[in-house]
Design a protein around this motif. Structure first.
Motif, PDB file in Angstrom:
ATOM      1  N   LEU A  18       0.598  -1.154   0.031  1.00 51.74           N
ATOM      2  CA  LEU A  18      -0.096  -0.030   0.062  1.00 51.74           C
ATOM      3  C   LEU A  18       0.783   1.231  -0.010  1.00 51.74           C
ATOM      4  O   LEU A  18       1.635   1.479   0.941  1.00 51.74           O
ATOM      5  CB  LEU A  18      -1.029  -0.168   1.255  1.00 51.74           C
ATOM      6  N   MET A  19       0.830   2.065  -1.088  1.00 52.42           N
ATOM      7  CA  MET A  19       1.558   3.316  -1.000  1.00 52.42           C
ATOM      8  C   MET A  19       0.664   4.509  -0.763  1.00 52.42           C
ATOM      9  O   MET A  19      -0.585   4.895  -1.764  1.00 52.42           O
ATOM     10  CB  MET A  19       2.056   3.532  -2.633  1.00 52.42           C
ATOM     11  N   PHE A  20       0.443   5.004   0.492  1.00 50.37           N
ATOM     12  CA  PHE A  20      -0.267   5.973   0.999  1.00 50.37           C
ATOM     13  C   PHE A  20      -0.015   7.277   0.529  1.00 50.37           C
ATOM     14  O   PHE A  20       1.209   7.732   1.247  1.00 50.37           O
ATOM     15  CB  PHE A  20      -0.585   5.913   2.451  1.00 50.37           C
ATOM     16  N   VAL A  21      -0.367   8.114  -0.384  1.00 55.43           N
ATOM     17  CA  VAL A  21       0.113   9.514  -0.838  1.00 55.43           C
ATOM     18  C   VAL A  21      -0.578  10.317  -0.086  1.00 55.43           C
ATOM     19  O   VAL A  21      -1.882  10.418  -0.199  1.00 55.43           O
ATOM     20  CB  VAL A  21      -0.127   9.364  -2.472  1.00 55.43           C
ATOM     21  N   ASP A  22       0.142  10.985   0.703  1.00 55.23           N
ATOM     22  CA  ASP A  22      -0.458  12.203   1.511  1.00 55.23           C
ATOM     23  C   ASP A  22       0.116  13.518   0.841  1.00 55.23           C
ATOM     24  O   ASP A  22       1.055  13.885   0.688  1.00 55.23           O
ATOM     25  CB  ASP A  22       0.401  12.275   2.921  1.00 55.23           C
ATOM     26  N   ASP A  23      -1.343  14.226   0.384  1.00 56.47           N
ATOM     27  CA  ASP A  23      -1.095  15.435  -0.232  1.00 56.47           C
ATOM     28  C   ASP A  23      -0.804  16.544   0.762  1.00 56.47           C
ATOM     29  O   ASP A  23      -1.757  17.605   0.802  1.00 56.47           O
ATOM     30  CB  ASP A  23      -2.296  15.657  -1.159  1.00 56.47           C
ATOM     31  N   GLY A  24       0.140  16.565   1.497  1.00 53.43           N
ATOM     32  CA  GLY A  24       0.387  17.635   2.402  1.00 53.43           C
ATOM     33  C   GLY A  24      -0.555  17.896   3.501  1.00 53.43           C
ATOM     34  O   GLY A  24      -0.798  19.121   3.898  1.00 53.43           O
ATOM     35  N   SER A  25      -1.102  16.812   3.938  1.00 55.25           N
ATOM     36  CA  SER A  25      -2.239  17.188   5.054  1.00 55.25           C
ATOM     37  C   SER A  25      -1.370  17.572   6.419  1.00 55.25           C
ATOM     38  O   SER A  25      -0.240  17.218   6.596  1.00 55.25           O
ATOM     39  CB  SER A  25      -2.801  15.853   5.486  1.00 55.25           C
ATOM     40  N   THR A  26      -2.071  17.990   7.438  1.00 56.42           N
ATOM     41  CA  THR A  26      -1.691  18.523   8.499  1.00 56.42           C
ATOM     42  C   THR A  26      -2.267  17.758   9.772  1.00 56.42           C
ATOM     43  O   THR A  26      -2.341  17.990  11.055  1.00 56.42           O
ATOM     44  CB  THR A  26      -1.744  19.873   8.776  1.00 56.42           C
ATOM     45  N   ILE A  32      -0.928   7.462  12.340  1.00 56.48           N
ATOM     46  CA  ILE A  32      -2.040   6.266  12.369  1.00 56.48           C
ATOM     47  C   ILE A  32      -1.224   5.140  11.754  1.00 56.48           C
ATOM     48  O   ILE A  32      -1.429   3.981  12.207  1.00 56.48           O
ATOM     49  CB  ILE A  32      -3.272   6.922  11.811  1.00 56.48           C
ATOM     50  N   LEU A  33      -0.660   5.615  10.440  1.00 58.65           N
ATOM     51  CA  LEU A  33      -0.222   4.641   9.694  1.00 58.65           C
ATOM     52  C   LEU A  33       1.020   4.116  10.251  1.00 58.65           C
ATOM     53  O   LEU A  33       1.251   2.451  10.180  1.00 58.65           O
ATOM     54  CB  LEU A  33       0.384   5.287   8.238  1.00 58.65           C
ATOM     55  N   TYR A  34       1.898   4.540  10.944  1.00 58.65           N
ATOM     56  CA  TYR A  34       3.141   4.006  11.610  1.00 58.65           C
ATOM     57  C   TYR A  34       2.697   3.018  12.783  1.00 58.65           C
ATOM     58  O   TYR A  34       3.378   2.203  13.124  1.00 58.65           O
ATOM     59  CB  TYR A  34       4.061   5.082  12.117  1.00 58.65           C
ATOM     60  N   SER A  35       1.830   3.291  13.418  1.00 60.12           N
ATOM     61  CA  SER A  35       1.189   2.687  14.431  1.00 60.12           C
ATOM     62  C   SER A  35       0.586   1.200  14.280  1.00 60.12           C
ATOM     63  O   SER A  35       0.662   0.272  14.974  1.00 60.12           O
ATOM     64  CB  SER A  35      -0.098   3.360  15.258  1.00 60.12           C
ATOM     65  N   LEU A  36       0.483   1.116  12.888  1.00 63.29           N
ATOM     66  CA  LEU A  36      -0.023  -0.267  12.146  1.00 63.29           C
ATOM     67  C   LEU A  36       1.138  -1.045  12.162  1.00 63.29           C
ATOM     68  O   LEU A  36       0.902  -2.127  12.228  1.00 63.29           O
ATOM     69  CB  LEU A  36      -0.761   0.213  11.091  1.00 63.29           C
ATOM     70  N   LYS A  37       2.277  -0.607  12.190  1.00 61.27           N
ATOM     71  CA  LYS A  37       3.583  -1.745  12.161  1.00 61.27           C
ATOM     72  C   LYS A  37       3.337  -2.637  11.169  1.00 61.27           C
ATOM     73  O   LYS A  37       3.734  -3.840  11.577  1.00 61.27           O
ATOM     74  CB  LYS A  37       3.677  -2.239  13.504  1.00 61.27           C
ATOM     75  N   ASP A  38       2.980  -2.236   9.870  1.00 63.24           N
ATOM     76  CA  ASP A  38       2.874  -3.359   8.871  1.00 63.24           C
ATOM     77  C   ASP A  38       3.909  -2.945   7.745  1.00 63.24           C
ATOM     78  O   ASP A  38       3.889  -2.002   7.255  1.00 63.24           O
ATOM     79  CB  ASP A  38       1.370  -3.166   8.233  1.00 63.24           C
ATOM     80  N   SER A  39       4.771  -3.748   7.230  1.00 69.78           N
ATOM     81  CA  SER A  39       6.089  -3.324   6.455  1.00 69.78           C
ATOM     82  C   SER A  39       5.464  -3.206   5.099  1.00 69.78           C
ATOM     83  O   SER A  39       6.132  -2.798   4.098  1.00 69.78           O
ATOM     84  CB  SER A  39       6.872  -4.483   6.409  1.00 69.78           C
ATOM     85  N   ARG A  40       4.168  -3.672   4.819  1.00 67.22           N
ATOM     86  CA  ARG A  40       3.413  -3.530   3.421  1.00 67.22           C
ATOM     87  C   ARG A  40       3.107  -1.879   3.199  1.00 67.22           C
ATOM     88  O   ARG A  40       2.704  -1.900   1.954  1.00 67.22           O
ATOM     89  CB  ARG A  40       2.368  -4.709   3.369  1.00 67.22           C
ATOM     90  N   ILE A  41       3.135  -1.383   4.160  1.00 63.91           N
ATOM     91  CA  ILE A  41       2.498  -0.067   4.108  1.00 63.91           C
ATOM     92  C   ILE A  41       3.471   1.098   3.905  1.00 63.91           C
ATOM     93  O   ILE A  41       4.383   0.969   4.963  1.00 63.91           O
ATOM     94  CB  ILE A  41       1.447   0.309   5.493  1.00 63.91           C
TER      95      ILE A  41
END
Length: 289
Positions: A18-26, A32-41
């Motif tokens: 999963l390539m989650f593309v963040d458009d400069g959100s604040t 949240i994503l890092y807390s999932l601890k899933d190497s596929r993300i």
């Protein structure tokens, strides 16, 4: 966003990235994503651009899989979406696929689809795609990476903003046969802040898609269809112009639509609706505050 990611984590086919593309959100997206601890993300934290096509291209380029799928941050895949689609693509030896979808409200309850019943049409679907008898929702799309690169991905021209998905589907349909999956693959969240509800010039943007398509010289039969569809949307722009009292602009749009052979019945309908809208607005403005 959390429900969207959860729908990816719940996939019965597990060999994905999963390539989650963040458009400069604040907000706290990264946390949240890092807390999932899933190497596929993987998080692609990009400066804000607002160009959805560029963001989609960035996500596709960052990935390494042979197949590419897209999912907007408010929507959800059904749990076997990837498994069903990939199995059929490999079995039928096709290069791209789309499938069924439904709308849901903010409470995740299924609601009526304004586009009507999904029609799963496989093969060379360019003609019904031009006439909008067939609809390809971007969240149900799965495309071979080689094919995606062959058509140069999403077009990033500003005029195609919010319609970049339809424009890509047209180019895919010109290049290769489609595989339609009748199963429900995607749930699309409908709400006031949804990107497709954020603009009021949809007819102008759609007309630009057809203009761009015509510039690709798709063949005489498709040219006639695309010109008529473009004419339809050019005429529809006149309704809003008339409502605002911009009659010269409205006339200009109607002339363009006529040149591109819009139907007389539709032109008369546009004029009638435009005059009614203008009358109602004038009447409303005369009401005492």
């Amino acid at each position: 966003m959390q429900q969207t990611v959860a729908s990816v984590l719940a996939q019965t086919y597990t060999h994905w990235e999963l390539m989650f593309v963040d458009d400069g959100s604040t907000d706290n997206t990264a946390e949240i994503l890092y807390s999932l601890k899933d190497s596929r993300i993987h998080l692609l934290d990009l400066p804000h651009s607002g160009n959805i096509a560029s963001l989609r291209n960035a996500g596709a380029e960052a990935g390494s899989g042979e197949w590419i799928a897209f999912l907007d941050s408010d929507d959800e895949w059904v749990s076997n979406k990837l498994e069903i689609q990939l199995h059929l693509l490999l079995q039928k030896k096709k290069r791209w696929s789309y499938g069924g979808y439904e709308l849901m409200n903010e409470a995740s309850q299924t609601i009526a689809n304004r586009s009507g019943i999904f029609r799963p049409v496989s093969g060379w679907i360019i003609r019904p795609l031009v006439t909008t008898e067939v609809a390809v929702n971007i969240g149900s799309l799965m495309v071979e990476r080689k094919l995606f690169n062959e058509v140069s991905g999403f077009n990033t021209e500003p005029g195609l903003l919010y319609r970049e998905d339809y424009e890509l589907a047209l180019r895919l349909a010109l290049k290769a046969e489609a595989l339609a999956v009748p199963d429900l693959l995607l749930r699309v969240r409908e709400h006031t802040h949804r990107s497709t509800n954020a603009f009021d010039d949809g007819h102008k943007r759609t007309a630009f898609v057809y203009k761009h398509f015509l510039n690709s010289r798709p063949g005489n039969n498709l040219v006639r269809l695309a010109r008529r569809r473009m004419a339809h949307h050019l005429a529809e722009i006149a309704v809003n112009c008339m409502e605002q009292g911009k009659y010269f602009r409205a006339i200009s749009q109607l002339v363009k639509a006529l040149v591109h052979r819009d139907r007389l019945k539709h032109l008369l309908s546009v004029i009638r609706r435009g005059l009614i809208a203008h009358y109602k607005k004038m009447k409303q403005n005369r009401q005492p505050v």
